[in-house]
Design a protein around this motif. Sequence first.
Motif, PDB file in Angstrom:
ATOM      1  N   ARG A 181       0.841  -1.210   0.000  1.00  0.00           N
ATOM      2  CA  ARG A 181       0.000   0.000   0.000  1.00  0.00           C
ATOM      3  C   ARG A 181       0.868   1.249   0.000  1.00  0.00           C
ATOM      4  O   ARG A 181       0.570   2.229  -0.700  1.00  0.00           O
ATOM      5  N   ILE A 182       1.935   1.235   0.782  1.00  0.00           N
ATOM      6  CA  ILE A 182       2.838   2.391   0.804  1.00  0.00           C
ATOM      7  C   ILE A 182       3.430   2.635  -0.576  1.00  0.00           C
ATOM      8  O   ILE A 182       3.454   3.767  -1.072  1.00  0.00           O
ATOM      9  N   ALA A 183       3.913   1.578  -1.221  1.00  0.00           N
ATOM     10  CA  ALA A 183       4.526   1.729  -2.539  1.00  0.00           C
ATOM     11  C   ALA A 183       3.524   2.264  -3.557  1.00  0.00           C
ATOM     12  O   ALA A 183       3.839   3.177  -4.349  1.00  0.00           O
TER      13      ALA A 183
ATOM     14  N   THR B 172       1.841 -11.596  -7.372  1.00  0.00           N
ATOM     15  CA  THR B 172       1.991 -11.993  -5.978  1.00  0.00           C
ATOM     16  C   THR B 172       3.434 -11.758  -5.549  1.00  0.00           C
ATOM     17  O   THR B 172       4.309 -11.499  -6.387  1.00  0.00           O
ATOM     18  N   GLN B 173       3.644 -11.843  -4.218  1.00  0.00           N
ATOM     19  CA  GLN B 173       4.949 -11.623  -3.584  1.00  0.00           C
ATOM     20  C   GLN B 173       5.348 -10.143  -3.701  1.00  0.00           C
ATOM     21  O   GLN B 173       5.686  -9.641  -4.779  1.00  0.00           O
ATOM     22  N   THR B 174       5.344  -9.456  -2.591  1.00  0.00           N
ATOM     23  CA  THR B 174       5.579  -8.008  -2.610  1.00  0.00           C
ATOM     24  C   THR B 174       6.897  -7.597  -3.244  1.00  0.00           C
ATOM     25  O   THR B 174       6.936  -6.576  -3.933  1.00  0.00           O
ATOM     26  N   PRO B 175       8.026  -8.313  -3.050  1.00  0.00           N
ATOM     27  CA  PRO B 175       9.237  -7.869  -3.745  1.00  0.00           C
ATOM     28  C   PRO B 175       9.049  -7.838  -5.258  1.00  0.00           C
ATOM     29  O   PRO B 175       9.460  -6.876  -5.921  1.00  0.00           O
ATOM     30  N   ALA B 176       8.397  -8.865  -5.803  1.00  0.00           N
ATOM     31  CA  ALA B 176       8.170  -8.907  -7.248  1.00  0.00           C
ATOM     32  C   ALA B 176       7.183  -7.830  -7.685  1.00  0.00           C
ATOM     33  O   ALA B 176       7.378  -7.179  -8.727  1.00  0.00           O
ATOM     34  N   ILE B 177       6.132  -7.630  -6.894  1.00  0.00           N
ATOM     35  CA  ILE B 177       5.131  -6.619  -7.251  1.00  0.00           C
ATOM     36  C   ILE B 177       5.749  -5.226  -7.245  1.00  0.00           C
ATOM     37  O   ILE B 177       5.555  -4.434  -8.180  1.00  0.00           O
ATOM     38  N   ILE B 178       6.511  -4.908  -6.214  1.00  0.00           N
ATOM     39  CA  ILE B 178       7.080  -3.566  -6.113  1.00  0.00           C
ATOM     40  C   ILE B 178       8.132  -3.341  -7.192  1.00  0.00           C
ATOM     41  O   ILE B 178       8.239  -2.246  -7.760  1.00  0.00           O
TER      42      ILE B 178
ATOM     43  N   LEU C 245       6.160  -2.529 -10.223  1.00  0.00           N
ATOM     44  CA  LEU C 245       5.692  -1.147 -10.149  1.00  0.00           C
ATOM     45  C   LEU C 245       6.810  -0.168 -10.494  1.00  0.00           C
ATOM     46  O   LEU C 245       6.584   0.828 -11.193  1.00  0.00           O
ATOM     47  N   GLU C 246       7.997  -0.454 -10.016  1.00  0.00           N
ATOM     48  CA  GLU C 246       9.134   0.439 -10.273  1.00  0.00           C
ATOM     49  C   GLU C 246       9.461   0.492 -11.764  1.00  0.00           C
ATOM     50  O   GLU C 246       9.819   1.556 -12.292  1.00  0.00           O
ATOM     51  N   GLU C 247       9.323  -0.636 -12.439  1.00  0.00           N
ATOM     52  CA  GLU C 247       9.588  -0.663 -13.877  1.00  0.00           C
ATOM     53  C   GLU C 247       8.443  -0.045 -14.676  1.00  0.00           C
ATOM     54  O   GLU C 247       8.668   0.668 -15.663  1.00  0.00           O
ATOM     55  N   GLN C 248       7.221  -0.340 -14.257  1.00  0.00           N
ATOM     56  CA  GLN C 248       6.048   0.121 -15.002  1.00  0.00           C
ATOM     57  C   GLN C 248       5.744   1.588 -14.743  1.00  0.00           C
ATOM     58  O   GLN C 248       5.263   2.297 -15.635  1.00  0.00           O
ATOM     59  N   PHE C 249       6.008   2.055 -13.527  1.00  0.00           N
ATOM     60  CA  PHE C 249       5.722   3.442 -13.127  1.00  0.00           C
ATOM     61  C   PHE C 249       6.990   4.018 -12.483  1.00  0.00           C
ATOM     62  O   PHE C 249       7.077   4.123 -11.262  1.00  0.00           O
ATOM     63  N   PRO C 250       7.983   4.371 -13.287  1.00  0.00           N
ATOM     64  CA  PRO C 250       9.300   4.729 -12.742  1.00  0.00           C
ATOM     65  C   PRO C 250       9.361   6.051 -11.981  1.00  0.00           C
ATOM     66  O   PRO C 250      10.336   6.292 -11.262  1.00  0.00           O
ATOM     67  N   ASP C 251       8.349   6.885 -12.119  1.00  0.00           N
ATOM     68  CA  ASP C 251       8.389   8.194 -11.465  1.00  0.00           C
ATOM     69  C   ASP C 251       7.159   8.358 -10.567  1.00  0.00           C
ATOM     70  O   ASP C 251       6.026   8.188 -11.032  1.00  0.00           O
ATOM     71  N   PRO C 252       7.365   8.652  -9.284  1.00  0.00           N
ATOM     72  CA  PRO C 252       8.634   8.826  -8.577  1.00  0.00           C
ATOM     73  C   PRO C 252       9.310   7.485  -8.289  1.00  0.00           C
ATOM     74  O   PRO C 252       8.634   6.485  -8.024  1.00  0.00           O
ATOM     75  N   ALA C 253      10.616   7.493  -8.325  1.00  0.00           N
ATOM     76  CA  ALA C 253      11.388   6.272  -8.137  1.00  0.00           C
ATOM     77  C   ALA C 253      11.462   5.887  -6.667  1.00  0.00           C
ATOM     78  O   ALA C 253      11.573   6.753  -5.798  1.00  0.00           O
ATOM     79  N   LEU C 254      11.416   4.582  -6.404  1.00  0.00           N
ATOM     80  CA  LEU C 254      11.606   4.072  -5.046  1.00  0.00           C
ATOM     81  C   LEU C 254      13.021   3.545  -4.839  1.00  0.00           C
ATOM     82  O   LEU C 254      13.350   3.075  -3.758  1.00  0.00           O
TER      83      LEU C 254
ATOM     84  N   TYR D 184       9.369  -0.912   3.505  1.00  0.00           N
ATOM     85  CA  TYR D 184       9.528  -2.134   4.294  1.00  0.00           C
ATOM     86  C   TYR D 184       9.653  -1.830   5.787  1.00  0.00           C
ATOM     87  O   TYR D 184       9.120  -2.551   6.629  1.00  0.00           O
ATOM     88  N   LEU D 185      10.383  -0.773   6.117  1.00  0.00           N
ATOM     89  CA  LEU D 185      10.685  -0.493   7.517  1.00  0.00           C
ATOM     90  C   LEU D 185       9.457  -0.117   8.336  1.00  0.00           C
ATOM     91  O   LEU D 185       9.243  -0.640   9.440  1.00  0.00           O
TER      92      LEU D 185
END
Length: 212
Positions: free
Chosen positions: A16-18, A63-69, A72-81, A166-167
């Motif tokens: 949700r944060i991402a 599925t799996q948040t690391p893969a999903i995020i 998202l980073e590749e599909q929606f690069p701005d703003p970058a995480l 994550y934190l």
Amino acid sequence: MKLHDFFRSGTSHRLRIALNLKGIGYEQIAVDLRQEAHLRPEFKAINPQQLVPALDIGDAILTQTPAIIEWLEEQFPDPALLPPGRLDRAHVRALAAVVGCDIHPVNNRRILEALRHRFAADDAAINAWCGTWIAAGFDAYEALREAHGAGGRFSFGDAPTLADAYLVPQIESARRFKVDLGRWPMLARIETHCLELDAFEKAAPAAQPDAA
């Protein structure tokens, strides 16, 4: 997008944060873990692993948040995480992995349910178990952030990154397991700065429609 999640799930919280940081709208579909909804056939058809979250993007379910995020980073690069430099990205991913690989997996619901039902652990034992791995992970997180965090208000520099997504949920979880957070003042400061942002505030467990 449709997000199948549970308000108190740390993995759902970080996703949700991402999504919020990237300004991506989504429809929430609650999967009530308290009612074992994740074990029902209809959810198994969505995610064979029977874990939350799952993100329906229309033509696929992720599925799996690391893969999903990462998607998202590749599909929606701005703003970058993730920061631009390769070495810096490695440092941010390492901070996220302290939580995602070393703390959360041994403290998630199915592990705790096994401790309760197979080994007769009571609440005090559960809290002690969780506190052990949270403390070890937070000690490492603070040390790594001190060495590689590039100063600033967040886990890396002056903008929120993957690491903060994550934190913050892990700090929320630590409170639930009655961990004394006074030992990690740096992490407390980072959390304070994160919670000043709407993306984090709106992602909080208490702010979710299924939190009632």
